[in-house]
Design an enzyme around this catalytic site. Structure first.
Site, short mmCIF file in Angstrom:
data_model
loop_
_atom_site.label_atom_id
_atom_site.label_comp_id
_atom_site.label_asym_id
_atom_site.label_seq_id
_atom_site.Cartn_x
_atom_site.Cartn_y
_atom_site.Cartn_z
N HIS A 192 0.81 -1.21 0.00
CA HIS A 192 0.00 0.00 0.00
C HIS A 192 0.84 1.26 0.00
O HIS A 192 0.55 2.23 -0.69
CB HIS A 192 -0.86 0.01 1.27
CG HIS A 192 -2.27 -0.28 0.96
ND1 HIS A 192 -3.03 -1.14 1.69
CD2 HIS A 192 -3.05 0.19 -0.02
CE1 HIS A 192 -4.23 -1.19 1.17
NE2 HIS A 192 -4.27 -0.40 0.13
N ARG A 299 1.57 -6.87 -15.47
CA ARG A 299 2.29 -8.08 -15.06
C ARG A 299 1.42 -8.86 -14.09
O ARG A 299 1.50 -8.69 -12.87
CB ARG A 299 3.61 -7.69 -14.38
CG ARG A 299 4.64 -7.05 -15.33
CD ARG A 299 5.91 -6.70 -14.59
NE ARG A 299 7.06 -6.57 -15.47
CZ ARG A 299 7.59 -5.40 -15.85
NH1 ARG A 299 7.07 -4.28 -15.42
NH2 ARG A 299 8.64 -5.36 -16.64
N ARG A 335 -0.57 -9.60 -19.57
CA ARG A 335 0.32 -10.71 -19.87
C ARG A 335 -0.06 -11.87 -18.96
O ARG A 335 -0.27 -11.68 -17.76
CB ARG A 335 1.75 -10.26 -19.61
CG ARG A 335 2.72 -11.41 -19.57
CD ARG A 335 4.12 -10.93 -19.48
NE ARG A 335 4.51 -10.62 -18.11
CZ ARG A 335 5.69 -10.12 -17.79
NH1 ARG A 335 6.55 -9.83 -18.74
NH2 ARG A 335 6.01 -9.88 -16.56
N GLU A 434 11.01 -12.11 -26.41
CA GLU A 434 12.05 -11.80 -25.42
C GLU A 434 13.10 -12.89 -25.33
O GLU A 434 13.94 -12.89 -24.45
CB GLU A 434 11.41 -11.51 -24.06
CG GLU A 434 10.39 -12.51 -23.59
CD GLU A 434 9.69 -12.10 -22.29
OE1 GLU A 434 10.14 -11.18 -21.61
OE2 GLU A 434 8.66 -12.74 -21.97
N ASN A 457 14.08 -6.41 -21.63
CA ASN A 457 14.82 -6.78 -20.40
C ASN A 457 15.33 -8.20 -20.54
O ASN A 457 16.50 -8.50 -20.27
CB ASN A 457 13.92 -6.68 -19.16
CG ASN A 457 13.22 -5.34 -19.06
OD1 ASN A 457 13.65 -4.38 -19.67
ND2 ASN A 457 12.15 -5.27 -18.29
N ASP A 458 14.44 -9.10 -20.97
CA ASP A 458 14.87 -10.48 -21.14
C ASP A 458 15.60 -10.71 -22.46
O ASP A 458 16.54 -11.49 -22.52
CB ASP A 458 13.65 -11.42 -21.05
CG ASP A 458 13.30 -11.70 -19.60
OD1 ASP A 458 14.23 -11.95 -18.81
OD2 ASP A 458 12.11 -11.62 -19.24
N ARG A 468 20.18 -10.46 -15.62
CA ARG A 468 19.73 -9.08 -15.44
C ARG A 468 19.73 -8.63 -13.99
O ARG A 468 19.69 -7.44 -13.69
CB ARG A 468 18.35 -8.87 -16.06
CG ARG A 468 17.26 -9.70 -15.47
CD ARG A 468 16.03 -9.70 -16.35
NE ARG A 468 15.01 -8.78 -15.89
CZ ARG A 468 13.76 -8.79 -16.30
NH1 ARG A 468 13.37 -9.65 -17.22
NH2 ARG A 468 12.88 -7.95 -15.83
N CYS A 505 7.73 -3.41 -24.44
CA CYS A 505 7.35 -3.14 -23.06
C CYS A 505 8.52 -3.32 -22.10
O CYS A 505 8.36 -3.26 -20.90
CB CYS A 505 6.16 -4.01 -22.63
SG CYS A 505 6.52 -5.75 -22.74
C1 PEP Z 1 10.92 -7.81 -20.42
O1 PEP Z 1 11.51 -8.89 -20.27
O2 PEP Z 1 11.40 -6.86 -21.08
C2 PEP Z 1 9.60 -7.59 -19.79
C3 PEP Z 1 8.89 -6.53 -20.04
O3 PEP Z 1 9.16 -8.51 -18.90
P1 PEP Z 1 9.68 -8.63 -17.38
O4 PEP Z 1 10.58 -7.44 -17.12
O5 PEP Z 1 8.49 -8.65 -16.53
O6 PEP Z 1 10.40 -9.91 -17.42
MG MG Z 2 10.40 -10.59 -19.57
#
Ligand code: PEP
Ligand code: MG
Length: 592
Positions: A192, A299, A335, A434, A457-458, A468, A505
């Site tokens: 919260h 997410r 997702r 990804e 990111n992945d 990461r 994303c």
């Molecule tokens: C990503 O991998 O870029 C992504 C948006 O998913 P997450 O960061 O939740 O793995």
């Molecule tokens: Mg990801």
């Protein structure tokens, strides 16, 4: 000077003196036996305390409804309801009469039992409400003990609030003009405190374990709500650096707020869509406030990440529906579960993986547990009847996986039909790209998917073999690596080859220094932390597609990350001689 790192829960940088807000008095709630003939007077004390607590809450409510959206201010209404709940009263009265204990203890013990029952629930939303029970009980006990908690509403100078934990009513009641930052020992991104801090735009770092023991009242603190760093007693040089960064951040953020209602359109009329990434339904309103044109990534696994059992269909349906309703008719992409990797469920069999990043994660887990997957898909199908929903599958590595997921979606539809549910017969279904394998077969996947969403990111992690979450190799996770750029080009070209939109994303979508390059690659949709939307929009509105395309062409011809970074730096300096606002540049190693 000491740097402590916690969970970045609300972005922004602030420098101020600390204000330690501790709950000492309630650690020692008196516990003693009373005479039978004293129960009546104890009960009257309770009624009086309850009346005063309701009075205070009503006043707070009137003030709060003018400041924040109903959705969040409603927490106080819930507290009043609990104080007036006859069931709650009956339990306290029964305890008082049976155990012959003082009323403070009876309130404490009954609330404790209620809290335990709530925490054992399988519904994460309900479990979050345990904090509200503590909040109401503390308020009552303070009244009974005539303990006046230092009022956060009366703060007269700018402070960083440091506490073990903050109650929702503390955050709602505090003087928001004076509280410049929040740091706490406990808490997470979905607590919260985090949600309210984001709603009020107060930088916050939570989950610091023992910050309340490591600092003293009045010490100077730098709070970096983007990187999660908290610097205690910064050196002169660090102080000067962060003061500058903080004031630049504030100035730019307020200038950029003016862009909220303007379209994300280049000088020559290319319109793209800027959306927000969210983890909990409460983030919808702050996202709209930043000008999000939709939710590009919800997410959904965050519904499952608190200890307890798997969340059921009804709870999921309610959460998805809240997001869709909150966004009105704007598009929302949810997702399906991305459990695993660095988001392990806190219970077996999820935590015994030797190599979780390459393990039982995301769509692999959903396909291996079709009942779990179908429960989520039914909830999504039902929610889709009430808004503009798209769904995407995470960590797709091949066509078979995507097709299996679609087949299970069909089964979920038949189940909804058999159960006589109201549901949407169809919605757009996308693949997250990804994994390098998916990027390489993007042409094949594009024939089956309705859209792509690139998870950089992945994608960067798996392309460059860089964990990461590992700070030792973090600097190697370079979005500007030629291999990454080539994959991005391939994915977007393949999407367009089949006439489907390409979204992104991953964090890269929210980095304004990458915006021109991504436009040049042809990206259609950028989804990011909501607070980055204005910064990306500022770039889009000042560039034209021809120069973005030629930047991209040159970048793709570079041989190394370093060359790409230099190229982009020079290009940005040429096109933005006055500079531009990059909310994450000073704080994270994301920029080229
Ligand atoms: C990503 O991998 O870029 C992504 C948006 O998913 P997450 O960061 O939740 O793995
Ligand atoms: Mg990801």
């Amino acid at each position: 000077m000491k740097t402590i790192v916690g969970i970045p829960a609300s972005p922004g940088i602030v420098v101020a003196k600390t204000f330690l807000y501790m709950e000492e008095s309630l650690h020692e709630i008196p516990h003693y036996t009373i005479q039978k003939n004293a129960t009546q007077s104890e009960w009257e004390r309770f009624l009086k305390a309850r009346e005063e607590a309701v009075f205070d809450l009503r006043a707070l409510c009137r003030q709060t409804y003018q400041e924040i959206p109903e959705d969040q201010a409603g927490i106080l209404d819930a507290h009043i309801l609990m104080l007036e709940d006859p069931d709650f009263h009956d339990q306290i009265e029964a305890r008082l009469n049976t155990n012959l204990e003082n009323i403070e203890w009876a309130v404490f013990a009954v609330s404790h039992d209620i809290k335990d029952r709530i925490l054992a629930s399988s519904d994460p939303y309900l479990r979050e409400r345990a904090a509200d029970v503590s909040d109401v009980a503390s308020r009552l006990i303070r009244k009974l003990l005539s303990v006046k908690r230092v009022s956060l509403a009366d703060l007269e100078s700018d402070v960083i609030l440091v506490s073990h934990d903050l109650l929702p009513s503390d955050v709602l009641a505090m003087n928001k003009k004076r509280v410049k930052g929040i740091v706490t020992d406990s808490g997470s991104r979905t607590s919260h405190t985090a949600i309210l801090a984001r709603a009020f735009d107060i930088p916050a770092v939570l989950g610091l374990s023992s910050i309340t023991r490591e600092i003293k009242e009045g010490e100077t603190l730098v709070v970096n709500g983007v990187s999660g760093e908290v610097i205690v007693n910064p050196s002169k040089a660090a102080l000067a650096h962060y003061r500058k960064a903080a004031s630049r951040h504030r100035r730019n953020a307020s200038l950029l707020r003016g862009l909220r209602d303007l379209p994300a359109e280049t000088l020559d009329g290319r319109r793209v869509s800027l959306k927000a990434n969210i983890e909990v339904p409460e983030e919808v309103l702050p996202a709209l406030r930043c000008g999000a044109e939709g939710i590009g990534l919800y997410r959904s696994e965050f519904l499952f990440l608190t200890p307890g059992q798997i969340t059921g269909e009804e709870e999921q349906y309610q959460a998805y529906r809240r997001v869709l309703r909150g966004m009105g008719n704007l598009p929302v992409t949810i997702r399906t579960l991305d459990i695993g990797g660095d988001k392990l469920l806190p219970e077996p069999p999820f935590f015994d993986e030797k190599n979780p990043l390459l393990g039982w994660r995301a769509i692999r887990l959903s396909l291996a547990r079709p009942e779990l997957f179908k429960t989520q898909l039914r909830a999504l199908l039902r929610a889709a009847a009430e808004g503009n929903l798209s769904v995407m599958f995470p960590m797709i590595s091949g066509l078979e996986e995507f097709e299996q997921a679609l087949a299970i979606l069909d089964e979920a539809k038949s189940e909804c039909r058999q159960q006589g549910q109201i549901y949407a017969e169809s919605f757009a279904v996308g693949a997250m790209i990804e994994i390098p394998a998916a990027a390489m077969i993007a042409d094949i996947l594009a024939e089956r998917a309705d859209f792509f969403s690139i998870g950089t990111n992945d994608l960067i992690q798996y392309t460059l073999a860089v964990d990461r979450g590992n700070e030792k190799v973090g600097h190697l996770a370079q979005p500007s690596h030629p291999a990454v750029l080539r994959l991005l080009k391939r994915i977007i070209d393949c999407a367009h080859g089949q006439g489907i939109p390409a979204a992104m994303c991953g964090e890269l979508a929210g980095d304004p220094s990458a915006t021109a390059l991504l436009l040049g690659l042809g990206l259609d949709e950028f989804s990011m932390t909501a607070q980055s939307i204005p910064a990306v929009k500022q770039i889009i509105r000042k560039v034209d597609m021809e120069s973005c395309r030629s930047l991209t062409k040159e970048a793709l011809a570079c041989a190394s990350s370093q060359q790409v970074s230099l190229l982009i730096e020079t290009w940005m300096a040429d096109h933005f001689p006055q500079g531009y606002f990059n909310p994450s540049a000073a704080e994270r190693l994301l920029t080229f």
